[in-house]
Design an enzyme around this catalytic site. Structure first.
Site, short mmCIF file in Angstrom:
data_model
loop_
_atom_site.label_atom_id
_atom_site.label_comp_id
_atom_site.label_asym_id
_atom_site.label_seq_id
_atom_site.Cartn_x
_atom_site.Cartn_y
_atom_site.Cartn_z
N LYS A 172 0.85 -1.20 0.00
CA LYS A 172 0.00 0.00 0.00
C LYS A 172 0.88 1.24 0.00
O LYS A 172 1.89 1.30 0.72
CB LYS A 172 -0.91 -0.01 1.23
CG LYS A 172 -1.96 1.10 1.24
CD LYS A 172 -2.88 0.98 2.46
CE LYS A 172 -3.95 2.07 2.46
NZ LYS A 172 -4.82 2.00 3.67
N SER A 198 -9.72 2.49 2.87
CA SER A 198 -8.87 3.17 1.93
C SER A 198 -7.96 2.24 1.12
O SER A 198 -7.45 2.64 0.08
CB SER A 198 -8.00 4.17 2.68
OG SER A 198 -7.13 3.50 3.58
N SER A 256 -9.66 0.11 7.04
CA SER A 256 -9.13 0.13 5.67
C SER A 256 -8.45 -1.14 5.20
O SER A 256 -8.12 -1.25 4.01
CB SER A 256 -8.16 1.29 5.51
OG SER A 256 -8.88 2.49 5.52
N1 GLN Z 1 -12.94 4.63 6.14
C1 GLN Z 1 -12.26 5.11 7.29
C2 GLN Z 1 -11.91 6.56 7.14
O1 GLN Z 1 -12.24 7.11 6.16
C3 GLN Z 1 -11.09 4.23 7.59
C4 GLN Z 1 -9.82 4.70 7.05
C5 GLN Z 1 -8.66 3.81 7.37
O2 GLN Z 1 -8.80 2.78 8.03
N2 GLN Z 1 -7.50 4.26 6.96
O3 GLN Z 1 -11.33 7.15 7.98
#
Ligand code: GLN
Length: 510
Positions: free
Chosen positions: A80, A155, A179
């Site tokens: 990532k 994400s 994410s």
């Molecule tokens: N969807 C969550 C957010 O927008 C999780 C993001 C993440 O785990 N990096 O913050």
């Protein structure tokens, strides 16, 4: 499609160690697959085929020389783009880091290299890991391999899609509010958020430092465990890294058995608002575990319903502070206003051009929540709610070994569907966020396809802090039981992307 890319990472590792397949062949097979399908999937922001093949050939030489070879040595991996990689672009999905080449590897990256894995490149993500769909990437969205019109989660949609599309057998992700787990849920893959402090955050471009964890994204629970064993463990470079030794997660997989295991179903997360097919598969999975000796009990977690509200104050507060370092001086982009400007003007112009709308929204929210007059009312209250969520977990784990929930409320939604509605995007994280607030580990394992739309559904298990091995135990047990029922892995049912091998014109249209 080459047979090599259908192998799990552990099978591929065994074949490489046995000299059946070379690391160069394995790497080339995945690079070919990327070339064939990534125009349609867009899981990768950057692929370094030359360096990957050079690494692979060096590994083949070492294996031939009889050097000791770990279980994943020679196996390719996708990373990532939130993790910094020496000599390889690292943008965190943002324009503000475009062109920046880090001088060092993040600890999890260094560890995968030392274990002989072969990094293929960097995967797409929502900008600075803010989002649940990968649509907030400054470089365009990733497409779900199950249906290219749908989101791959976020994400870390790029990591999950790369694994689901057989472009990589393994990937690294980061999970601040879900994410790793939510993308796993919508792509039919396995994703693990380790205990906070279980995997080093050194070299992870910070979103919210008290919530972030790095973890594995894979097609099998064993693969996740093997990768967890590689990246986990104490790192003096991360002051929140847990110093004690960890048991082997791969061992927990090999001994998987749910007889006598007490599984708590969180009442608040088995509710009306969840898609019908998501709940159907969730309950079927629980029944299967019950038939095999697990005990299912209902658990009350009254404060989980406030978790999202608390998270969306704590996260922006920490993010606004973490992102202050992107000041046009140290990293990446620099925009000078026409006719020049003061340092402040250059900084403002750079941040204006370099950050996307979701990042700006959160910086403004976070700065507001931390401002002197509102600190107690917002940030202070959110921290109190965080404590209450932690106490819900403590009370639950006094009675059960693990908790179970659907990983997310719905299957993959359509690209564009929630892009202009941040609240409905945030609600996706309802089941994953509590674990980050409490620092406990979680896994998402494929539970089948929702009958109404034929899209993947994941089941999430949560365990007390430091008991990550329990997740591998229950996850592997369920995986085996489901495999026996289905007769083949879920991803065998995913569409054959080779029909999407694009011509140049089609690619231009995407
Ligand atoms: N969807 C969550 C957010 O927008 C999780 C993001 C993440 O785990 N990096 O913050």
């Amino acid at each position: 499609m080459s047979e090599i890319i259908r192998l799990s990472a552990s099978e591929l590792g065994e074949r490489i160690a046995a000299g059946d397949i070379s690391s160069v062949e394995a790497t080339r097979a995945h690079l070919d697959r990327i070339a064939a399908v990534d125009g349609a999937v867009h899981a990768f922001l950057h692929v370094d085929g030359e360096r990957a093949l050079a690494t692979a050939s060096e590994l083949d030489r070492r294996r031939a020389a009889g050097e000791p070879f770990g279980p994943l040595a020679g196996v390719p991996i996708a990373i990532k783009d939130v993790l910094v990689t020496e000599g390889m672009p690292s943008t965190a999905g943002s324009r503000i880091l475009e062109g920046w080449i880090p001088p060092y590897d993040a600890t999890p990256v260094r560890r995968v290299r030392e274990a002989g894995l072969v990094p293929l490149g960097k995967t797409n993500m929502d900008e600075f890991a803010m989002g649940s769909s990968t649509e907030h990437s400054a470089y365009g969205p990733t497409h779900n391999p199950w249906d290219l019109d749908r989101i791959p989660g976020g994400s870390g949609g790029g990591s999950a899609a790369s694994v689901a599309a057989f472009e990589a057998p393994l990937a690294l992700g980061s999970d601040t509010g879900g994410s790793i787990r939510q993308p796993a849920h919508v792509t039919g893959t396995v994703g693990v958020k380790p205990t906070y402090g279980g995997v080093s955050r050194y070299g992870s471009i910070a979103l919210a430092s008290s919530l972030d964890q790095i973890g594995p994204v894979t097609r099998t629970v064993l693969d996740a465990a093997l990768l967890h064993d590689v990246i986990g463990g104490h790192d003096p470079l991360d002051s929140t890294s847990i110093p004690e030794a960890w048991p082997s997660m791969a061992e927990a997989v090999r001994r998987a058995d749910v007889a006598g295991l007490r599984i708590g179903v969180v009442k608040q997360l088995d509710a009306e608002g969840f898609q019908r097919g998501v709940r159907t598969r969730f309950h079927e999975a629980l029944e299967l575990l019950e038939r095999n000796g697990a005990e299912i009990v209902e658990v009350d977690a009254p404060h989980f319903e406030y978790a999202i509200a608390a998270y969306y104050l704590i996260l922006p507060a920490e993010a606004s502070s973490n992102l202050a370092k992107f000041d046009s001086v140290r990293f990446g982009l620099r925009v000078t206003p026409d006719g020049g400007g003061t340092v402040e003007q250059v900084m403002a112009a750079t941040r204006e051009a370099g950050f996307g709308p979701e990042v700006k929204r959160r910086i403004i929210l976070g700065t507001y929540a931390l401002s002197a007059g509102y600190y107690d009312a917002y940030y202070g209250s959110a921290q109190k709610v965080r404590t209450l969520v932690q106490r819900d977990f403590d009370a639950a784990f006094a009675n059960v070994d693990v908790l179970a929930t659907p990983t997310a409320p719905t299957t993959a939604f359509k690209l564009g569907e929630k892009l202009d509605d941040p609240m409905s995007m945030y609600l996706n994280d309802v089941a994953t966020i509590p674990a980050n607030l409490a620092g406990v580990p979680g896994i998402s394992v494929p539970a089948g396809l929702a009958p109404e739309d034929g899209l993947p559904v994941g089941i999430q298990f949560l365990a007390p802090a430091r008991q990550d091995a329990r997740l591998y135990n229950v996850g592997a047990a369920l995986e085996q039981l489901l495999l026996a029922e289905w007769g083949r892995p879920l991803l065998d049912l995913a569409p054959d992307l080779s029909r999407h091998e694009l011509t140049a014109t089609e690619e231009g249209a995407l």
